[in-house]
Design a protein around this motif. Structure first.
Motif, PDB file in Angstrom:
ATOM      1  N   GLU A 717     -12.113  12.865  -0.020  1.00 49.82           N
ATOM      2  CA  GLU A 717     -11.582  12.186  -1.201  1.00 49.82           C
ATOM      3  C   GLU A 717     -10.548  13.081  -1.879  1.00 49.82           C
ATOM      4  N   ARG A 718      -9.457  12.481  -2.298  1.00 49.68           N
ATOM      5  CA  ARG A 718      -8.368  13.236  -2.908  1.00 49.68           C
ATOM      6  C   ARG A 718      -8.056  12.701  -4.300  1.00 49.68           C
ATOM      7  N   THR A 719      -7.541  13.580  -5.123  1.00 49.81           N
ATOM      8  CA  THR A 719      -7.095  13.188  -6.455  1.00 49.81           C
ATOM      9  C   THR A 719      -5.597  13.429  -6.551  1.00 49.81           C
ATOM     10  N   PRO A 720      -4.913  12.642  -7.348  1.00 49.73           N
ATOM     11  CA  PRO A 720      -3.496  12.944  -7.608  1.00 49.73           C
ATOM     12  C   PRO A 720      -3.382  14.176  -8.491  1.00 49.73           C
ATOM     13  N   PRO A 721      -2.207  14.762  -8.608  1.00 52.09           N
ATOM     14  CA  PRO A 721      -2.040  15.906  -9.515  1.00 52.09           C
ATOM     15  C   PRO A 721      -2.369  15.522 -10.956  1.00 52.09           C
ATOM     16  N   VAL A 722      -3.145  16.367 -11.612  1.00 50.91           N
ATOM     17  CA  VAL A 722      -3.610  16.100 -12.971  1.00 50.91           C
ATOM     18  C   VAL A 722      -3.165  17.247 -13.871  1.00 50.91           C
ATOM     19  N   LEU A 723      -2.489  16.916 -14.964  1.00 48.87           N
ATOM     20  CA  LEU A 723      -2.104  17.909 -15.963  1.00 48.87           C
ATOM     21  C   LEU A 723      -3.338  18.283 -16.776  1.00 48.87           C
ATOM     22  N   THR A 724      -3.642  19.574 -16.855  1.00 47.28           N
ATOM     23  CA  THR A 724      -4.907  20.041 -17.426  1.00 47.28           C
ATOM     24  C   THR A 724      -4.663  21.156 -18.421  1.00 47.28           C
ATOM     25  N   ARG A 725      -5.382  21.095 -19.532  1.00 48.71           N
ATOM     26  CA  ARG A 725      -5.441  22.217 -20.471  1.00 48.71           C
ATOM     27  C   ARG A 725      -6.572  23.129 -20.020  1.00 48.71           C
ATOM     28  N   LEU A 726      -6.250  24.320 -19.596  1.00 43.47           N
ATOM     29  CA  LEU A 726      -7.258  25.226 -19.058  1.00 43.47           C
ATOM     30  C   LEU A 726      -8.111  25.808 -20.175  1.00 43.47           C
ATOM     31  N   GLY A 727      -9.384  25.985 -19.873  1.00 39.02           N
ATOM     32  CA  GLY A 727     -10.284  26.659 -20.795  1.00 39.02           C
ATOM     33  C   GLY A 727     -10.858  25.804 -21.882  1.00 39.02           C
ATOM     34  N   GLU A 728     -10.637  24.491 -21.891  1.00 45.10           N
ATOM     35  CA  GLU A 728     -11.170  23.633 -22.958  1.00 45.10           C
ATOM     36  C   GLU A 728     -12.289  22.768 -22.417  1.00 45.10           C
TER      37      GLU A 728
END
Length: 728
Positions: A717-728
């Motif tokens: 299973e694959r996901t599209p690229p996701v913009l993520t705020r790291l550490g939250e």
């Protein structure tokens, strides 16, 4: 520091049932014998609660729910990588949704206009034509007229409200207000989750499996606050091993009834880490690394949801690229290392962390083995041959470490010829001495020292080992010819033959109990070990790269050779510069089938040979690019993420102009209510191909502390690229 911890750090023995790292003992039983006395209970900690040892302060506030409430929280099935604990699927996005500010202003303006029109009608400023139907039905202004006038006025007022309510979207205002009020009530209501039909606190699996007294004891431990999430995961893991081998049920029952939550403890005796810096869900083996941004580019299911990693994702291996300070180590590697150490305490995983000396991803007490290469206070050294008894296998791993980064310049384009030359030396040496040569001895042989080669040949002839003599003859025939790799191997092994590294690479089959450091072998990854290897990058940069390649080569070889692959094994290589080789890529691709994975970080893709950058991105299933990458690196990620078909809408607005007085009045009313001219829209819908993330977007538009990542599970299973705020 307690005695068991002091013994482990000074080279003492492990608890009964578990061999020392590097030994060849058989694996321990699934349910290790408990300690003579259970460890004292510690106060509960934060999310999720913990009451195990060691009881050291945490970095998270003590505000989490109890273990019982945490176990009862909903964990619905979601898309890969979503933090499932307490996840609520958001309603689908409505592209025609009116902004709240515009909606409220339109509702207020339409109400005022409707109220003005009713006031003008009621006071007769607009004439009496609106009363003609009432006069026609009740010509006599008597009691019948008075009785019929009020329903008639109500009907007119309702009509005005309906017309201007539709113009001002009053129904949408009411719906949104009610939804917001309901959410506020849910937030202020008691947060205790509703117990499901099958209460996990009662250990239903154990009751159904014929161990009701064990389930009752464990349920009492949860209710009394003496069990942590690590205890719960560890005992659940032990129960699964009991179900696989029913003969272990009596030992499991006896251990739990005697020790309660401390039963089936990790051989180190630890029941928790000294501190936690991330949020973990050990029931799903997830660790939260950030929150998906609520932006249009992210899929609907991911917007605003937590992002988490688990073995089903790390099993496809992961690569993170970003400049120093972008958060790769502190917001990705550190939570993952912490999660894998917790899973090791629960008997679910084995982890090897390779990092630069001083880059403290976790305290020393969080590991069972700490190898500080080049540091005299280190208890452990590293087995140069990976605990192998096969000369060809050992030579392949060592050659990959020594000259793997020079594969483009080697004959054949890889390290196989160098491995053959090494095998022709270390194979005869082992046949005579019963062990592989240590670093000084191997350097003499590779340098072609006549005395060393004569001594080896004489020993082989004395032992009548003709096959090994032929191996040595083949090596000597290649000496000095074109394509001879021995000088290069000798130059590289000389980097390890330094006083700083003396006695660090003694083979396990050699002086294992003599002076020097105890050799650690990655053959022990069949056990739930927590290992950290510190590289001496400051004074020995080139040697550190050799060590990193050696660990990577040994890890990929050893995890595939494990007899028991039930434990998830993971290698965390913080800074994988100059470690990616053609052979390493083949090894990384094979990790998935061996229930293992690797997490690699790079400052830039320039630290990988140009011909291997594309294959590297293709070999890993999880990819992360952090803010601050160069456009050249961003271009590689944009290419591997590819394009997608999207629908674009081109909207053309044309203002409507009318000469009719009534129509112009209605247009003016709508303009006051909506704040926009009355217009006719012409919509053109097209389907086009567009890059998911362009190189320019990745290099220039990522905010600090953000990253774009895509995930792949071991099931594909694959996901599209996701913009993520790291550490939250």
């Amino acid at each position: 520091m307690d005695s068991s911890r002091r013994e482990r750090e000074t080279g003492g023995t492990y608890a009964a049932g578990t061999p020392r790292p590097g030994s060849a003992a058989v694996p321990p039983p699934a349910i290790p014998p408990p300690a003579s006395a259970p460890p004292p209970a510690a106060p509960p900690h934060a999310w999720p609660p913990s009451s195990g040892q060691p009881s050291m302060p945490r970095q998270v506030p003590d505000t989490g729910p109890s273990l019982a409430d945490w176990l009862r929280m909903p964990r619905p099935e979601t898309e890969p990588g979503i933090w499932r604990c307490g996840y609520e699927r958001r309603p689908p996005a409505d592209p025609d949704r009116i902004p709240a500010r515009q909606l409220l202003s339109g509702a207020v303006v339409s109400f005022l206009i409707g109220w003005l029109i009713w006031s003008l009608l009621w006071n007769g400023y607009l004439g009496t034509y609106w009363l003609w139907p009432l006069y026609a039905l009740t010509p006599d202004k008597g009691p019948v007229f008075s009785l019929a006038s009020w329903p008639y006025f109500g009907l007119i007022l309702t009509g005005i409200a309906v017309v201007f309510g539709r113009v001002g979207h009053w129904q949408e205002v009411w719906r949104r207000g009610a939804a917001r009020l309901a959410r506020r009530r849910r937030r202020t209501a008691p947060s205790a989750p509703v117990a499901p039909v099958v209460d996990p606190v009662g250990w239903p699996e154990l009751r159904a499996g014929g161990a009701p007294e064990v389930a009752e004891r464990l349920a009492a431990e949860i209710r009394n606050g003496r069990m942590s999430d690590v205890d719960h995961a560890r005992i659940t893991r032990a129960w699964h091993s009991v179900r696989a081998r029913v003969g272990r049920l009596p030992a499991f029952t006896e251990s739990v009834l005697r020790d309660g939550a401390a039963a089936c403890a990790h051989p180190s005796g630890d029941r928790d880490l000294p501190l936690r810096a991330a949020r973990h869900d050990l029931s799903l083996r997830q660790v939260r690394i950030g929150t998906a941004a609520d932006v249009e580019r992210n899929p609907d299911d991911y917007r605003g949801a937590g992002l988490a990693l688990d073995p089903s994702l790390l099993g496809t291996s992961a690569l993170a690229v970003g400049p120093p300070g972008s958060g790769k180590s502190t917001r990705l590697v550190r939570p993952v290392v912490e999660s894998l150490c917790l899973q090791a305490l629960a008997g679910q995983a084995a982890v090897v962390v390779v990092t630069a000396a001083g880059a403290r991803l976790a305290p020393d007490d969080a590991f069972d083995v700490v190898v500080r290469l080049g540091r005299p206070e280190s208890v452990y050294g590293l087995d140069l041959y990976g605990g192998s008894a096969d000369p060809d296998e050992a030579a392949g791993m060592l050659a990959e470490a020594l000259v793997g980064d020079l594969a483009e310049t080697l004959p054949g384009g890889d390290s196989r010829r160098a491995a053959t030359a090494l095998a022709q030396l270390i194979g005869p040496y082992r046949a005579v001495h019963g062990r592989f040569p240590d670093v000084p001895e191997l350097r003499e042989l590779l340098d072609g020292a006549p005395a060393a080669l004569r001594a080896l040949r004489g020993a082989l002839e004395g032992a009548d080992l003709h096959s090994q003599i032929r191996e040595l003859d083949a090596y000597e025939r290649q000496t000095g010819r074109s394509g001879d790799t021995a000088p290069l191997l000798a130059d590289r092994i000389a980097l390890l033959d330094r006083p700083t590294f003396a006695d660090f690479f003694v083979p396990w089959s050699g002086r294992a109990t003599g002076a020097g450091h105890r050799p650690f072998s990655l053959r022990t990854l069949e056990h739930p070990l927590r290992v950290r290897i510190d590289l001496p990058e400051r004074g020995h940069a080139e040697a550190s790269r050799i060590f990193a390649r050696l660990v990577l080569a040994q890890f990929t070889e050893c995890v595939a050779a494990r007899a028991d692959q039930s434990l998830f094994a993971c290698l965390v290589l913080d800074d994988a510069a100059q470690t990616v080789t053609p052979q390493a890529l083949r090894g990384i691709q094979s990790l998935r089938s061996g229930h293992a994975g690797a997490l690699l970080t790079l400052r830039a893709l320039d630290e990988v040979p140009g011909a291997l950058r594309g294959p590297l991105l293709g070999a890993v299933g999880c990819r992360m690019v952090c803010a601050g990458v160069t456009p050249w690196d961003a271009e590689h990620f944009a290419e591997v993420w590819g394009t997608e078909w999207v629908q674009t809408r081109d909207v053309t607005n044309r203002e409507l102009v009318s000469d009719e007085p009534l129509t112009r009045l209605m247009h003016a009313v709508r303009r006051l209510a909506t704040g926009r001219y009355v217009s006719a829209e012409s919509v053109t819908v097209r389907t086009v191909q567009r890059e998911r993330w362009s190189a320019s977007d990745l290099a220039n538009e990522l905010p600090p502390g953000h990253a774009v990542l895509s995930l792949t599970t071991v099931r594909g299973e694959r996901t599209p690229p996701v913009l993520t705020r790291l550490g939250e």
